[in-house]
Design a protein around this motif. Structure first.
Motif, mmCIF file in Angstrom:
data_model
loop_
_atom_site.group_PDB
_atom_site.id
_atom_site.type_symbol
_atom_site.label_atom_id
_atom_site.label_comp_id
_atom_site.label_asym_id
_atom_site.label_seq_id
_atom_site.Cartn_x
_atom_site.Cartn_y
_atom_site.Cartn_z
ATOM 1 N N GLY A 81 0.799 -1.225 0.000
ATOM 2 C CA GLY A 81 0.000 0.000 0.000
ATOM 3 C C GLY A 81 0.827 1.268 0.000
ATOM 4 O O GLY A 81 0.307 2.366 0.205
ATOM 5 N N PHE A 82 2.116 1.118 -0.274
ATOM 6 C CA PHE A 82 3.049 2.242 -0.216
ATOM 7 C C PHE A 82 4.180 1.895 -1.168
ATOM 8 O O PHE A 82 4.797 0.826 -1.044
ATOM 9 N N PHE A 83 4.481 2.754 -2.156
ATOM 10 C CA PHE A 83 5.517 2.392 -3.126
ATOM 11 C C PHE A 83 5.988 3.635 -3.867
ATOM 12 O O PHE A 83 5.344 4.679 -3.861
ATOM 13 N N TYR A 84 7.168 3.485 -4.480
ATOM 14 C CA TYR A 84 7.704 4.541 -5.333
ATOM 15 C C TYR A 84 7.203 4.339 -6.769
ATOM 16 O O TYR A 84 6.976 3.201 -7.201
ATOM 17 N N ILE A 85 7.078 5.442 -7.517
ATOM 18 C CA ILE A 85 6.937 5.356 -8.969
ATOM 19 C C ILE A 85 8.015 6.228 -9.599
ATOM 20 O O ILE A 85 8.352 7.300 -9.087
ATOM 21 N N LYS A 86 8.584 5.743 -10.694
ATOM 22 C CA LYS A 86 9.598 6.516 -11.416
ATOM 23 C C LYS A 86 9.200 6.628 -12.885
ATOM 24 O O LYS A 86 8.265 5.960 -13.341
ATOM 25 N N ASN A 87 9.915 7.470 -13.630
ATOM 26 C CA ASN A 87 9.551 7.779 -15.009
ATOM 27 C C ASN A 87 8.092 8.224 -15.083
ATOM 28 O O ASN A 87 7.281 7.700 -15.849
ATOM 29 N N TYR A 132 0.568 11.441 -3.642
ATOM 30 C CA TYR A 132 1.848 11.389 -4.348
ATOM 31 C C TYR A 132 2.804 12.372 -3.681
ATOM 32 O O TYR A 132 2.586 13.589 -3.732
ATOM 33 N N LEU A 133 3.849 11.850 -3.077
ATOM 34 C CA LEU A 133 4.757 12.682 -2.296
ATOM 35 C C LEU A 133 6.062 12.919 -3.041
ATOM 36 O O LEU A 133 6.773 11.976 -3.397
ATOM 37 N N LEU A 134 6.373 14.196 -3.256
ATOM 38 C CA LEU A 134 7.682 14.602 -3.749
ATOM 39 C C LEU A 134 8.546 14.918 -2.538
ATOM 40 O O LEU A 134 8.266 15.860 -1.794
ATOM 41 N N GLN A 135 9.585 14.115 -2.303
ATOM 42 C CA GLN A 135 10.515 14.380 -1.208
ATOM 43 C C GLN A 135 11.533 15.394 -1.727
ATOM 44 O O GLN A 135 12.382 15.072 -2.547
ATOM 45 N N ALA A 136 11.406 16.621 -1.241
ATOM 46 C CA ALA A 136 12.077 17.764 -1.861
ATOM 47 C C ALA A 136 13.412 18.123 -1.240
ATOM 48 O O ALA A 136 13.944 19.206 -1.488
ATOM 49 N N SER A 137 13.958 17.255 -0.425
ATOM 50 C CA SER A 137 15.305 17.433 0.125
ATOM 51 C C SER A 137 15.857 16.042 0.415
ATOM 52 O O SER A 137 15.106 15.064 0.452
ATOM 53 N N PRO A 138 17.170 15.909 0.611
ATOM 54 C CA PRO A 138 17.768 14.574 0.733
ATOM 55 C C PRO A 138 17.578 13.915 2.096
ATOM 56 O O PRO A 138 18.068 12.808 2.313
ATOM 57 N N HIS A 139 16.886 14.561 3.016
ATOM 58 C CA HIS A 139 16.753 14.020 4.368
ATOM 59 C C HIS A 139 15.872 12.767 4.404
ATOM 60 O O HIS A 139 14.834 12.694 3.759
ATOM 61 N N ARG A 140 16.282 11.806 5.207
ATOM 62 C CA ARG A 140 15.397 10.700 5.548
ATOM 63 C C ARG A 140 14.381 11.191 6.581
ATOM 64 O O ARG A 140 14.524 12.265 7.139
ATOM 65 N N GLY A 141 13.375 10.402 6.829
ATOM 66 C CA GLY A 141 12.364 10.783 7.815
ATOM 67 C C GLY A 141 11.028 10.110 7.572
ATOM 68 O O GLY A 141 10.324 9.751 8.511
ATOM 69 N N PRO A 166 15.982 10.146 -6.038
ATOM 70 C CA PRO A 166 15.803 11.133 -7.107
ATOM 71 C C PRO A 166 14.999 10.574 -8.271
ATOM 72 O O PRO A 166 15.156 9.406 -8.662
ATOM 73 N N GLY A 167 14.127 11.405 -8.823
ATOM 74 C CA GLY A 167 13.336 10.998 -9.984
ATOM 75 C C GLY A 167 12.111 10.171 -9.651
ATOM 76 O O GLY A 167 11.496 9.597 -10.561
ATOM 77 N N THR A 168 11.741 10.096 -8.366
ATOM 78 C CA THR A 168 10.575 9.294 -7.983
ATOM 79 C C THR A 168 9.560 10.129 -7.200
ATOM 80 O O THR A 168 9.881 11.193 -6.669
ATOM 81 N N LEU A 169 8.351 9.603 -7.142
ATOM 82 C CA LEU A 169 7.327 10.057 -6.212
ATOM 83 C C LEU A 169 6.938 8.865 -5.358
ATOM 84 O O LEU A 169 7.000 7.714 -5.814
ATOM 85 N N VAL A 170 6.549 9.111 -4.128
ATOM 86 C CA VAL A 170 6.070 8.044 -3.256
ATOM 87 C C VAL A 170 4.547 8.052 -3.284
ATOM 88 O O VAL A 170 3.917 9.089 -3.053
ATOM 89 N N VAL A 171 3.949 6.912 -3.588
ATOM 90 C CA VAL A 171 2.493 6.786 -3.648
ATOM 91 C C VAL A 171 1.995 6.122 -2.368
ATOM 92 O O VAL A 171 2.500 5.077 -1.956
ATOM 93 N N ALA A 172 1.008 6.755 -1.739
ATOM 94 C CA ALA A 172 0.342 6.174 -0.572
ATOM 95 C C ALA A 172 -1.115 5.913 -0.940
ATOM 96 O O ALA A 172 -1.789 6.788 -1.486
ATOM 97 N N ILE A 173 -1.580 4.717 -0.654
ATOM 98 C CA ILE A 173 -2.983 4.377 -0.895
ATOM 99 C C ILE A 173 -3.818 4.900 0.270
ATOM 100 O O ILE A 173 -3.457 4.733 1.428
ATOM 101 N N GLY A 174 -4.939 5.538 -0.049
ATOM 102 C CA GLY A 174 -5.781 6.132 0.972
ATOM 103 C C GLY A 174 -6.865 5.196 1.475
ATOM 104 O O GLY A 174 -7.169 4.158 0.866
ATOM 105 N N GLN A 175 -7.462 5.578 2.592
ATOM 106 C CA GLN A 175 -8.523 4.776 3.188
ATOM 107 C C GLN A 175 -9.745 4.662 2.277
ATOM 108 O O GLN A 175 -10.444 3.646 2.290
ATOM 109 N N GLY A 176 -9.997 5.711 1.491
ATOM 110 C CA GLY A 176 -11.129 5.658 0.579
ATOM 111 C C GLY A 176 -10.994 4.529 -0.420
ATOM 112 O O GLY A 176 -11.952 3.789 -0.681
ATOM 113 N N LEU A 177 -9.786 4.342 -0.985
ATOM 114 C CA LEU A 177 -9.579 3.281 -1.968
ATOM 115 C C LEU A 177 -9.670 1.913 -1.300
ATOM 116 O O LEU A 177 -10.198 0.957 -1.883
#
Length: 385
Positions: A35-41, A180-189, A206-217
């Motif tokens: 329920g949580f993953f990166y997408i690239k391209n 869809y989360l753009l992590q806009a700095s190199p920090h972990r967290g 770099p070059g990815t967004l993190v996708v989180a599935i919501g409760q609605g889905l």
């Protein structure tokens, strides 16, 4: 069965007919088990991403009085007793202070809207459904939501507990279909919680967004798509602030909690995964999008918004909030959860009934004199053949 890493999905494979079936299989597995993953391209221009990051950081460098001019609680339309008021216009920073901010973010939101719509179609296909299976949950001109977030490092936090525990954002689940989360700095967290209760790092790539599935889905797919609890830790002292830009795909607030008809084959996969999880499942956040609890997706969104921003709720909806605030402790954070007064829901439902009756009256007038000829009648839920 519990994940120990977050998968990376390559959207380029979804665009190639030869590799699309494999992509859809990988997506289905990620939906069922993580329920949580990166997408690239993703197709979002790298130059636009850079502009988004730069303009977001520039906003936080503005004088405090400039930033407070667009504070969320300044506008009643951000959060009001009737959920249609969630469909509010943006408050933009001054074009004098940040002339490029609005055009950059309007372009980004437009491209993210296209991406999220296309990705929701891929989710449908991965569940062996038509690509249009979720279309009825969106408005024709769908409004989405985006945040720009700064997490100062712990040296700037006022309290000792905050510095020790590094609380940025406490454990939570997202509300709607996809984020869809753009992590806009190199920090972990950023961390996702697996079913053993462990927190798994989701570092910036770099070059990815993190996708989180919501409760609605998760609710609409009979639990096939997993909504995963996640949190954010503030950067350690001396590391500087962490920035992120989450985009939350919107839905039609008038949509009801009717479930999509999922193929039996996919439901069996869900049950097989659930059987492997038996006895191991731990989740620090309650699943709140339960069938029967809310009539419309807008009601559930309103409740979650009040929980997330109690200051806004207290200012504009004080008569509809039951205080004191209910307090619940998660693994390492204090979560504030205002209680929703039944008057909110009654107000929402009165508005729905009035709108439905108005629509039926207009339809009746349009069909007057034609009903017998066409074999049509006007029923409680619209036109009945």
């Amino acid at each position: 069965m519990s994940f120990d890493s977050v998968p990376i999905l390559d959207l380029a494979r979804a665009r190639d007919p030869d590799t699309k079936p494999t992509f859809l299989s990988s997506l289905r597995d990620a939906l069922l088990t993580v329920g949580f993953f990166y997408i690239k391209n993703t197709g979002i221009d790298d130059s636009l991403i850079q502009d988004v990051v730069e303009q977001g950081r520039a906003f936080f460098d503005l004088p405090q009085e400039e930033k407070l001019k667009i504070q969320m609680k300044n506008t009643r339309s951000f959060l009001a007793p009737l959920y249609h008021n969630l469909l509010s216009p943006n408050q933009w920073p001054s074009s004098t202070a940040l002339p490029s901010f609005r055009p950059v973010y309007e372009t980004y939101i437009s491209q993210m809207s296209t991406l999220s719509t296309a990705f929701t179609s891929l989710i449908a296909e991965s569940l062996l459904l038509p690509p249009t299976a979720f279309n009825r949950f969106f408005d024709a001109d769908q409004q989405h939501k985006l945040k720009i977030v700064k997490y100062p490092d712990v040296s700037s936090l006022d309290d000792e507990e905050g510095r020790t525990k590094r609380q940025g954002v406490g454990p939570h689940k997202d509300s709607m279909l996809t984020s869809y989360l753009l992590q806009a700095s190199p920090h972990r967290g950023l961390q996702a919680q697996n079913l053993s209760g462990d927190w798994i790092d989701v570092p910036p790539i770099p070059g990815t967004l993190v996708v989180a599935i919501g409760q609605g889905l998760e609710a609409l797919t009979h639990g096939v798509c997993k909504s995963t609890t996640h949190r954010v830790l503030s950067p350690p002292a001396g590391c500087g602030p962490r920035y992120s830009v989450p985009f939350f795909q919107g839905v039609s607030y008038d949509s009801t909690f009717e479930c999509v008809e999922i193929p039996e084959e996919v439901l069996r996969m869900r049950d097989e995964v659930a059987a492997k999880r038996e006895g191991t499942k731990r989740d620090d956040v309650e699943f709140t999008f339960k069938k029967g609890k809310w009539g419309h997706l807008g009601e559930a969104t309103l409740a979650n918004r009040i929980r997330s921003h109690p200051d806004v709720g207290e200012r504009w909806c004080k008569s509809f909030l039951s205080f004191p605030v209910a307090i619940a402790r998660g693994v390492d954070v204090l979560i504030l959860r205002p209680l929703i007064d039944p008057e909110i829901l009654e107000g929402i439902r009165k508005e729905q009934r009035a709108a439905a009756e108005k629509k039926e009256g207009e339809l009746a007038r349009q069909l007057e004199g034609k009903g017998n000829d066409l074999g049509l009648g006007v029923g409680r839920h619209g036109v009945v053949v």
